[in-house]
Every structure is written in structure tokens, then in C-alpha cells.
Design a protein around this motif. Sequence first.
Motif, PDB file in Angstrom:
ATOM      1  N   VAL A 104       0.818  -1.199   0.000  1.00 44.15           N
ATOM      2  CA  VAL A 104       0.000   0.000   0.000  1.00 44.15           C
ATOM      3  C   VAL A 104       0.855   1.252   0.000  1.00 44.15           C
ATOM      4  N   GLY A 105       1.952   1.238   0.708  1.00 43.12           N
ATOM      5  CA  GLY A 105       2.824   2.403   0.778  1.00 43.12           C
ATOM      6  C   GLY A 105       4.046   2.088   1.612  1.00 43.12           C
ATOM      7  N   PRO A 106       4.896   3.075   1.822  1.00 45.46           N
ATOM      8  CA  PRO A 106       6.132   2.828   2.574  1.00 45.46           C
ATOM      9  C   PRO A 106       5.896   2.574   4.061  1.00 45.46           C
ATOM     10  N   ASP A 107       4.715   2.873   4.548  1.00 45.16           N
ATOM     11  CA  ASP A 107       4.437   2.728   5.975  1.00 45.16           C
ATOM     12  C   ASP A 107       3.907   1.353   6.358  1.00 45.16           C
ATOM     13  N   HIS A 108       3.768   0.453   5.398  1.00 44.49           N
ATOM     14  CA  HIS A 108       3.128  -0.827   5.716  1.00 44.49           C
ATOM     15  C   HIS A 108       3.913  -1.638   6.736  1.00 44.49           C
ATOM     16  N   GLN A 109       5.240  -1.566   6.700  1.00 42.72           N
ATOM     17  CA  GLN A 109       6.025  -2.326   7.680  1.00 42.72           C
ATOM     18  C   GLN A 109       5.876  -1.725   9.073  1.00 42.72           C
ATOM     19  N   ARG A 110       5.866  -0.408   9.156  1.00 41.29           N
ATOM     20  CA  ARG A 110       5.710   0.261  10.453  1.00 41.29           C
ATOM     21  C   ARG A 110       4.328  -0.029  11.033  1.00 41.29           C
ATOM     22  N   ILE A 111       3.324  -0.023  10.192  1.00 35.60           N
ATOM     23  CA  ILE A 111       1.956  -0.285  10.650  1.00 35.60           C
ATOM     24  C   ILE A 111       1.825  -1.734  11.117  1.00 35.60           C
ATOM     25  N   ALA A 112       2.437  -2.669  10.390  1.00 35.62           N
ATOM     26  CA  ALA A 112       2.388  -4.078  10.795  1.00 35.62           C
ATOM     27  C   ALA A 112       3.068  -4.265  12.143  1.00 35.62           C
ATOM     28  N   LYS A 113       4.170  -3.557  12.363  1.00 32.02           N
ATOM     29  CA  LYS A 113       4.871  -3.658  13.645  1.00 32.02           C
ATOM     30  C   LYS A 113       3.993  -3.120  14.774  1.00 32.02           C
ATOM     31  N   LEU A 114       3.309  -2.014  14.533  1.00 28.68           N
ATOM     32  CA  LEU A 114       2.401  -1.470  15.540  1.00 28.68           C
ATOM     33  C   LEU A 114       1.269  -2.434  15.850  1.00 28.68           C
ATOM     34  N   ASP A 115       0.760  -3.106  14.823  1.00 31.31           N
ATOM     35  CA  ASP A 115      -0.306  -4.087  15.040  1.00 31.31           C
ATOM     36  C   ASP A 115       0.170  -5.226  15.934  1.00 31.31           C
ATOM     37  N   ARG A 116       1.406  -5.682  15.687  1.00 28.17           N
ATOM     38  CA  ARG A 116       1.934  -6.773  16.498  1.00 28.17           C
ATOM     39  C   ARG A 116       2.141  -6.338  17.952  1.00 28.17           C
ATOM     40  N   GLU A 117       2.532  -5.078  18.157  1.00 23.66           N
ATOM     41  CA  GLU A 117       2.753  -4.588  19.514  1.00 23.66           C
ATOM     42  C   GLU A 117       1.453  -4.437  20.283  1.00 23.66           C
ATOM     43  N   ASN A 118       0.368  -4.171  19.587  1.00 21.78           N
ATOM     44  CA  ASN A 118      -0.917  -3.938  20.245  1.00 21.78           C
ATOM     45  C   ASN A 118      -1.759  -5.204  20.362  1.00 21.78           C
ATOM     46  N   GLU A 119      -1.153  -6.354  20.115  1.00 20.88           N
ATOM     47  CA  GLU A 119      -1.892  -7.613  20.213  1.00 20.88           C
ATOM     48  C   GLU A 119      -2.441  -7.794  21.625  1.00 20.88           C
ATOM     49  N   VAL A 120      -3.611  -8.359  21.703  1.00 22.59           N
ATOM     50  CA  VAL A 120      -4.226  -8.645  22.990  1.00 22.59           C
ATOM     51  C   VAL A 120      -3.617  -9.932  23.527  1.00 22.59           C
ATOM     52  N   ALA A 121      -3.294  -9.930  24.801  1.00 22.53           N
ATOM     53  CA  ALA A 121      -2.700 -11.115  25.415  1.00 22.53           C
ATOM     54  C   ALA A 121      -3.715 -12.256  25.408  1.00 22.53           C
ATOM     55  N   PRO A 122      -3.261 -13.489  25.177  1.00 20.90           N
ATOM     56  CA  PRO A 122      -4.197 -14.609  25.182  1.00 20.90           C
ATOM     57  C   PRO A 122      -4.775 -14.807  26.581  1.00 20.90           C
ATOM     58  N   PRO A 123      -5.982 -15.337  26.672  1.00 17.94           N
ATOM     59  CA  PRO A 123      -6.588 -15.539  27.987  1.00 17.94           C
ATOM     60  C   PRO A 123      -5.780 -16.536  28.815  1.00 17.94           C
ATOM     61  N   PRO A 124      -5.846 -16.413  30.128  1.00 21.96           N
ATOM     62  CA  PRO A 124      -5.056 -17.313  30.984  1.00 21.96           C
ATOM     63  C   PRO A 124      -5.573 -18.745  30.899  1.00 21.96           C
ATOM     64  N   LYS A 125      -4.650 -19.672  31.059  1.00 13.36           N
ATOM     65  CA  LYS A 125      -4.999 -21.094  31.034  1.00 13.36           C
ATOM     66  C   LYS A 125      -5.200 -21.582  32.470  1.00 13.36           C
ATOM     67  N   ILE A 126      -5.722 -22.797  32.597  1.00 13.62           N
ATOM     68  CA  ILE A 126      -5.911 -23.427  33.907  1.00 13.62           C
ATOM     69  C   ILE A 126      -4.538 -23.631  34.550  1.00 13.62           C
ATOM     70  N   PRO A 127      -4.375 -23.292  35.823  1.00 17.69           N
ATOM     71  CA  PRO A 127      -3.097 -23.576  36.486  1.00 17.69           C
ATOM     72  C   PRO A 127      -2.845 -25.086  36.559  1.00 17.69           C
ATOM     73  N   PRO A 128      -1.577 -25.491  36.513  1.00 22.65           N
ATOM     74  CA  PRO A 128      -1.273 -26.932  36.570  1.00 22.65           C
ATOM     75  C   PRO A 128      -1.791 -27.594  37.850  1.00 22.65           C
ATOM     76  N   SER A 129      -1.868 -26.834  38.939  1.00 25.72           N
ATOM     77  CA  SER A 129      -2.358 -27.417  40.198  1.00 25.72           C
ATOM     78  C   SER A 129      -3.817 -27.856  40.080  1.00 25.72           C
ATOM     79  N   VAL A 130      -4.607 -27.115  39.300  1.00 26.29           N
ATOM     80  CA  VAL A 130      -6.023 -27.470  39.115  1.00 26.29           C
ATOM     81  C   VAL A 130      -6.116 -28.750  38.280  1.00 26.29           C
ATOM     82  N   GLY A 131      -5.330 -28.843  37.208  1.00 27.49           N
ATOM     83  CA  GLY A 131      -5.343 -30.042  36.372  1.00 27.49           C
ATOM     84  C   GLY A 131      -4.926 -31.272  37.154  1.00 27.49           C
ATOM     85  N   LYS A 132      -3.912 -31.095  37.995  1.00 30.08           N
ATOM     86  CA  LYS A 132      -3.437 -32.218  38.812  1.00 30.08           C
ATOM     87  C   LYS A 132      -4.509 -32.627  39.826  1.00 30.08           C
TER      88      LYS A 132
END
Length: 136
Positions: A40-68
Amino acid sequence: MNSNADHDKTIVIRNKAAAKAGASVAVEKKTTAGGNKAHVGPDHQRIAKLDRENEVAPPPKIPPSVGKAISQARLAANITQKELAQKINEKPSLIQDYEAGKAIPNPQILGKLERILKVKLRGTDIGKKLEGPKKT
């Protein structure tokens, strides 16, 4: 290589029937500028980097103590994963995920498991036997 020469080409459309009849031949100018939609333009790499930085953290998983705690309580009750899944109306793969610590915690499912296995799976004292309702 001249980029304008590549984009502006004159295309002659020949029609044999029109040529035999002596009719004029249509000439159409076709431009193909902007063919690369990914760049699209020269800014596409910078925009992609910003998108990666603003990613939402994945939801937490079950603690191993609960599985055990789930697997220990299930084995103590002599219940298979499939039987436990049937008792709480869920799929056996869900029990596998909970025991392996791969599942996203769901309070409703944890409540069902606590009721069937009679073991505390939420809050503090995970793995502790649940007592019956208090009598007053």
C-alpha cells in the motif's frame, strides 16, 4: 525500464467478422496502475509492527495445580475421563484439556467438576476435599 510504459498500453481488439464487413475496429486504452494491493505504501512495515505490539494477550490457562487436582480426584473416584465428561454433559476432550492445563477456565464447568469430584478447584486450597453442606 520505464514504469509508465508498462502501465499504459494500447490494446487493439480484433473482430474478424467486423473486419470482413468493413466495419471499424474498436481500440481500447487499458491502464493497469496499482496492481499490487499488498504494497500500500512505505508505511506498511511500520503499521504491521504497531499491530503486532498492540496484540491482545491470550486468555489465561488453567493452572497446573487445578489439572493435577482434577486427575487425582478422578482417579481416586475410579472414574474415566469419558465417564466424568458424561456426568457434567461435556466432551471428553474438555476433561483432557483441563487436566493438561490447556483449557481456558470456565467457572460453570469448574463448579460442575467440584460437585462431581467433591474437590475444591477454585480459589485457595485447590485439591482440598469438599465437605457437605454445613448443618446448623
